[in-house]
Design a protein around this motif. Structure first.
Motif, PDB file in Angstrom:
ATOM      1  N   LYS A 302       1.311  -1.146  -0.275  1.00  0.00           N
ATOM      2  CA  LYS A 302      -0.222  -0.063  -0.104  1.00  0.00           C
ATOM      3  C   LYS A 302       0.655   1.437   0.060  1.00  0.00           C
ATOM      4  CE  LYS A 302      -3.761  -1.565   2.048  1.00  0.00           C
ATOM      5  NZ  LYS A 302      -5.093  -2.104   3.313  1.00  0.00           N
ATOM      6  N   ALA A 303       0.603   2.291  -1.029  1.00  0.00           N
ATOM      7  CA  ALA A 303       1.456   2.878  -1.089  1.00  0.00           C
ATOM      8  C   ALA A 303       0.811   4.749  -0.290  1.00  0.00           C
ATOM      9  CB  ALA A 303       2.253   3.628  -2.272  1.00  0.00           C
ATOM     10  N   VAL A 304       1.487   5.744  -0.369  1.00  0.00           N
ATOM     11  CA  VAL A 304       0.623   6.942   0.753  1.00  0.00           C
ATOM     12  C   VAL A 304       0.706   8.166  -0.890  1.00  0.00           C
ATOM     13  CG1 VAL A 304       1.137   8.890   1.903  1.00  0.00           C
ATOM     14  CG2 VAL A 304       2.081   6.344   2.876  1.00  0.00           C
ATOM     15  N   ARG A 305      -1.005   7.995  -0.958  1.00  0.00           N
ATOM     16  CA  ARG A 305      -1.102   8.737  -2.467  1.00  0.00           C
ATOM     17  C   ARG A 305      -2.020  10.265  -1.898  1.00  0.00           C
ATOM     18  NH1 ARG A 305      -0.208   5.813  -8.064  1.00  0.00           N
ATOM     19  NH2 ARG A 305       0.256   4.697  -6.906  1.00  0.00           N
ATOM     20  N   THR A 306      -1.048  11.088  -2.148  1.00  0.00           N
ATOM     21  CA  THR A 306      -1.968  12.342  -2.003  1.00  0.00           C
ATOM     22  C   THR A 306      -1.764  12.500  -3.988  1.00  0.00           C
ATOM     23  OG1 THR A 306       0.006  13.680  -1.815  1.00  0.00           O
ATOM     24  CG2 THR A 306      -1.509  12.574   0.088  1.00  0.00           C
ATOM     25  N   SER A 307      -3.408  13.822  -4.073  1.00  0.00           N
ATOM     26  CA  SER A 307      -3.807  13.949  -4.916  1.00  0.00           C
ATOM     27  C   SER A 307      -3.406  13.173  -6.392  1.00  0.00           C
ATOM     28  CB  SER A 307      -3.228  15.574  -5.193  1.00  0.00           C
ATOM     29  OG  SER A 307      -3.830  15.974  -3.880  1.00  0.00           O
ATOM     30  N   GLY A 308      -3.152  12.181  -6.687  1.00  0.00           N
ATOM     31  CA  GLY A 308      -2.777  10.638  -7.488  1.00  0.00           C
ATOM     32  C   GLY A 308      -1.224  10.342  -7.502  1.00  0.00           C
ATOM     33  N   TYR A 309      -0.479  11.626  -6.625  1.00  0.00           N
ATOM     34  CA  TYR A 309       1.271  11.469  -6.096  1.00  0.00           C
ATOM     35  C   TYR A 309       0.951  10.305  -5.481  1.00  0.00           C
ATOM     36  CZ  TYR A 309       5.892  12.343  -5.400  1.00  0.00           C
ATOM     37  OH  TYR A 309       7.086  12.181  -4.904  1.00  0.00           O
ATOM     38  N   ALA A 310       2.434   9.461  -5.933  1.00  0.00           N
ATOM     39  CA  ALA A 310       2.916   8.467  -4.746  1.00  0.00           C
ATOM     40  C   ALA A 310       3.591   9.051  -4.298  1.00  0.00           C
ATOM     41  CB  ALA A 310       2.507   6.897  -5.586  1.00  0.00           C
ATOM     42  N   TYR A 311       3.976   9.094  -2.773  1.00  0.00           N
ATOM     43  CA  TYR A 311       5.131   9.434  -2.155  1.00  0.00           C
ATOM     44  C   TYR A 311       6.298   7.527  -2.029  1.00  0.00           C
ATOM     45  CZ  TYR A 311       3.224  13.365  -0.848  1.00  0.00           C
ATOM     46  OH  TYR A 311       2.675  14.554  -0.796  1.00  0.00           O
ATOM     47  N   PRO A 312       7.321   8.052  -2.084  1.00  0.00           N
ATOM     48  CA  PRO A 312       8.098   6.900  -1.700  1.00  0.00           C
ATOM     49  C   PRO A 312       7.921   5.753  -0.426  1.00  0.00           C
ATOM     50  CG  PRO A 312       9.677   8.606  -1.250  1.00  0.00           C
ATOM     51  CD  PRO A 312       8.073   9.196  -1.783  1.00  0.00           C
ATOM     52  N   LEU A 313       6.950   5.645  -0.010  1.00  0.00           N
ATOM     53  CA  LEU A 313       7.009   5.206   1.496  1.00  0.00           C
ATOM     54  C   LEU A 313       5.962   4.679   0.932  1.00  0.00           C
ATOM     55  CD1 LEU A 313       7.193   6.187   4.972  1.00  0.00           C
ATOM     56  CD2 LEU A 313       4.713   7.239   4.629  1.00  0.00           C
ATOM     57  N   ARG A 314       5.810   3.503   1.511  1.00  0.00           N
ATOM     58  CA  ARG A 314       4.831   2.173   1.430  1.00  0.00           C
ATOM     59  C   ARG A 314       5.498   1.422   2.223  1.00  0.00           C
ATOM     60  NH1 ARG A 314       7.640  -0.397  -3.419  1.00  0.00           N
ATOM     61  NH2 ARG A 314       9.325   0.532  -2.262  1.00  0.00           N
ATOM     62  N   LEU A 315       3.844   0.604   2.399  1.00  0.00           N
ATOM     63  CA  LEU A 315       3.260  -0.369   3.692  1.00  0.00           C
ATOM     64  C   LEU A 315       3.752  -2.040   2.941  1.00  0.00           C
ATOM     65  CD1 LEU A 315       3.507  -1.187   6.619  1.00  0.00           C
ATOM     66  CD2 LEU A 315       0.825  -0.360   7.041  1.00  0.00           C
ATOM     67  N   GLU A 316       4.181  -3.029   3.089  1.00  0.00           N
ATOM     68  CA  GLU A 316       4.054  -4.043   2.540  1.00  0.00           C
ATOM     69  C   GLU A 316       3.731  -5.016   3.913  1.00  0.00           C
ATOM     70  OE1 GLU A 316       7.145  -5.398   0.078  1.00  0.00           O
ATOM     71  OE2 GLU A 316       7.690  -6.681   1.461  1.00  0.00           O
ATOM     72  N   THR A 317       3.099  -5.945   3.050  1.00  0.00           N
ATOM     73  CA  THR A 317       1.905  -6.934   4.607  1.00  0.00           C
ATOM     74  C   THR A 317       2.774  -8.558   3.498  1.00  0.00           C
ATOM     75  OG1 THR A 317       0.818  -5.763   5.017  1.00  0.00           O
ATOM     76  CG2 THR A 317       0.442  -7.907   5.356  1.00  0.00           C
ATOM     77  N   ALA A 318       3.412  -8.495   4.059  1.00  0.00           N
ATOM     78  CA  ALA A 318       3.167 -10.809   3.240  1.00  0.00           C
ATOM     79  C   ALA A 318       3.501 -11.617   4.423  1.00  0.00           C
ATOM     80  CB  ALA A 318       4.894 -10.957   3.096  1.00  0.00           C
ATOM     81  N   ILE A 319       2.305 -12.584   3.483  1.00  0.00           N
ATOM     82  CA  ILE A 319       1.783 -13.841   4.000  1.00  0.00           C
ATOM     83  C   ILE A 319       2.698 -14.578   3.754  1.00  0.00           C
ATOM     84  CG2 ILE A 319      -0.773 -14.878   4.987  1.00  0.00           C
ATOM     85  CD1 ILE A 319      -2.481 -12.451   4.498  1.00  0.00           C
ATOM     86  N   LEU A 320       3.073 -15.111   5.292  1.00  0.00           N
ATOM     87  CA  LEU A 320       3.510 -16.795   4.656  1.00  0.00           C
ATOM     88  C   LEU A 320       2.674 -17.940   4.892  1.00  0.00           C
ATOM     89  CD1 LEU A 320       7.350 -15.822   6.057  1.00  0.00           C
ATOM     90  CD2 LEU A 320       6.526 -15.217   3.209  1.00  0.00           C
ATOM     91  N   ARG A 321       2.544 -19.280   4.006  1.00  0.00           N
ATOM     92  CA  ARG A 321       1.768 -19.728   4.741  1.00  0.00           C
ATOM     93  C   ARG A 321       2.182 -21.258   4.149  1.00  0.00           C
ATOM     94  NH1 ARG A 321      -3.796 -20.394   0.496  1.00  0.00           N
ATOM     95  NH2 ARG A 321      -3.939 -22.088   1.733  1.00  0.00           N
ATOM     96  N   GLU A 322       2.768 -22.459   5.289  1.00  0.00           N
ATOM     97  CA  GLU A 322       3.478 -23.850   5.168  1.00  0.00           C
ATOM     98  C   GLU A 322       2.544 -24.412   4.727  1.00  0.00           C
ATOM     99  OE1 GLU A 322       5.987 -25.385   8.539  1.00  0.00           O
ATOM    100  OE2 GLU A 322       4.455 -25.412   8.990  1.00  0.00           O
ATOM    101  N   TYR A 323       3.656 -24.893   3.930  1.00  0.00           N
ATOM    102  CA  TYR A 323       2.580 -26.626   3.015  1.00  0.00           C
ATOM    103  C   TYR A 323       3.433 -27.763   2.897  1.00  0.00           C
ATOM    104  CZ  TYR A 323       5.466 -25.177  -1.200  1.00  0.00           C
ATOM    105  OH  TYR A 323       6.966 -24.760  -1.683  1.00  0.00           O
ATOM    106  N   VAL A 324       3.525 -28.706   2.617  1.00  0.00           N
ATOM    107  CA  VAL A 324       4.493 -29.615   2.618  1.00  0.00           C
ATOM    108  C   VAL A 324       3.994 -30.797   1.086  1.00  0.00           C
ATOM    109  CG1 VAL A 324       4.764 -30.267   5.150  1.00  0.00           C
ATOM    110  CG2 VAL A 324       2.235 -31.955   4.091  1.00  0.00           C
TER     111      VAL A 324
END
Length: 392
Positions: A302-324
């Protein structure tokens, strides 16, 4: 207009309760107290709105008329934002955010390159950084014409360049210089030989002495076009050039296990939250030491945007699902299609140019393996240039 004035001044809505609330309305009118939006609920109750500054007067007049006045709603500018005055830190934060929104747009945060084909965008960005245009640069200090001239002198591969700034985003439009085609022969003297066995279907010679014809059966390595043109009185050495197609045959076997490994999720999940500021990553939450070898990873940014401009500030959420991985029998139809596609890619990889006309296949299941035996009838380019040194 009256609604705007009432919003700026503020209003209070009261619920009057009494034996004769109409007498209270008459008293309000006699006292020249402004009120509106009267709603009669029943014989004992009615609601109305008055200006915020007249709230105390209404309560006094209601008591004189033996009625109770209960505040049910407060509206207006002061009611909505008056609480900020009691929270100076929050108010200062909002003001600072508003100022930062306008001030930060005057700095360069992102650089985008468009129009480049052969020249890497990173090389253009690096050249701009050497000229002082990089993330964090004060935007109004960028002189677009001067930057264009200096970039064209620094990078002769560019024929045209434009630098446009919109807020904190710098857009670099480029046009690369067209290089003249190299018409020189790759070798001083060379022959054209056959790359595979086949029956010739098309022969087109542009340079050299032709030694074959359509319908001839040729062997791999056979000389098709000589690099020496014999004119009787003299022999002229050239770099032979030709496009010669032939009907060829490819035979082979493709093997894959009869069982495949399928994922089974264990139900264990982990979440990692990272704040990305420019090129720096700051872990906010989650264990980064988790082994990701046996996990599926889904990333949401998710990027921080104001008036259509994206600042170089992002929030990254990573979800890891274990498998065998567990063995399971592979479906025969799917396995056969997989082997057929693998065979087709293998045959096309062996051809410089051409097509597969027909393929005969047979599928066998043996020793836990799926075996595809195939033979393809192809039309392909078999002419290859061989320098004279290698030919000798």
């Amino acid at each position: 207009m009256s609604r705007l004035i009432r919003y700026l001044r503020g209003s209070v809505r009261f619920r009057l309760t009494g034996a004769a609330p109409e007498q209270c309305l008459n008293a309000l009118a006699a006292a020249r107290l402004e009120f509106w939006d009267i709603e009669r609920e029943d014989a004992l109750h009615l609601s109305l709105s008055v200006p915020a500054r007249e709230a105390e007067r209404l309560q006094e007049l209601a008591l004189r008329c033996l009625c109770t006045a209960e505040v049910t709603e407060r509206s207006g500018l002061r009611a909505q934002f008056g609480g900020l005055l009691r929270r100076p830190v929050l108010l200062l934060g909002l003001l600072a955010a508003a100022v930062a929104t306008f001030v930060l747009q005057e700095f360069v945060w992102t650089i985008e390159v468009e129009g480049n084909d052969r020249l890497p965008a990173g090389q253009i960005v690096q050249a701009l950084e050497e000229l002082g245009i990089a993330p964090g640069t004060w935007g109004p200090s960028i002189d677009s014409p001067e930057t264009r001239n200096r970039m064209l002198l620094r990078m002769p591969e560019l024929a045209w360049l434009a630098v446009n700034r919109s807020g904190g985003r710098v857009q670099v439009l480029v046009t690369e210089r067209q290089q003249p085609p190299d018409t020189r022969a790759p070798y001083a003297v060379a022959n054209v030989v056959a790359a595979r066995d086949g029956v010739l279907t098309e022969v087109s010679v542009t340079e050299g002495m032709r030694l074959c014809a359509v319908g001839d059966t040729v062997r791999q390595g056979q000389l098709l076009v000589s690099g020496y043109e014999d004119y009787g009185l003299f022999i002229r050495p050239v770099c032979a050039s030709a496009e010669i197609y032939a009907r060829t045959w490819h035979t082979g076997t493709v093997v894959t296990p009869a069982e495949r490994l399928e994922k089974r999720y264990t139900g264990r999940e982990w979440k990692q939250v990272t704040l990305i500021v420019g090129k720096k990553r700051i872990k906010l939450w989650g264990n980064s030491s988790i082994s990701q070898q046996d996990c599926d990873k889904m990333i949401v940014e998710k990027a921080v945007r104001t008036s259509g401009y994206a600042y170089p500030l992002r929030l990254e959420t990573a979800i890891l699902r274990e498998y065998v991985l567990e063995p399971a029998p592979a479906p025969q139809v799917q396995t056969e299609k997989l082997l057929q596609e693998a065979w087709r890619r293998a045959v096309q990889a062996q051809m410089l140019a051409g097509r597969i006309d027909a393929t005969q296949e047979s599928l066998l299941m043996q020793g836990g393996l799926c075996i595809l035996q195939a033979q393809s009838d192809c039309t392909e380019l078999i002419s290859r240039t061989l320098p004279l040194e290698a030919a000798d």
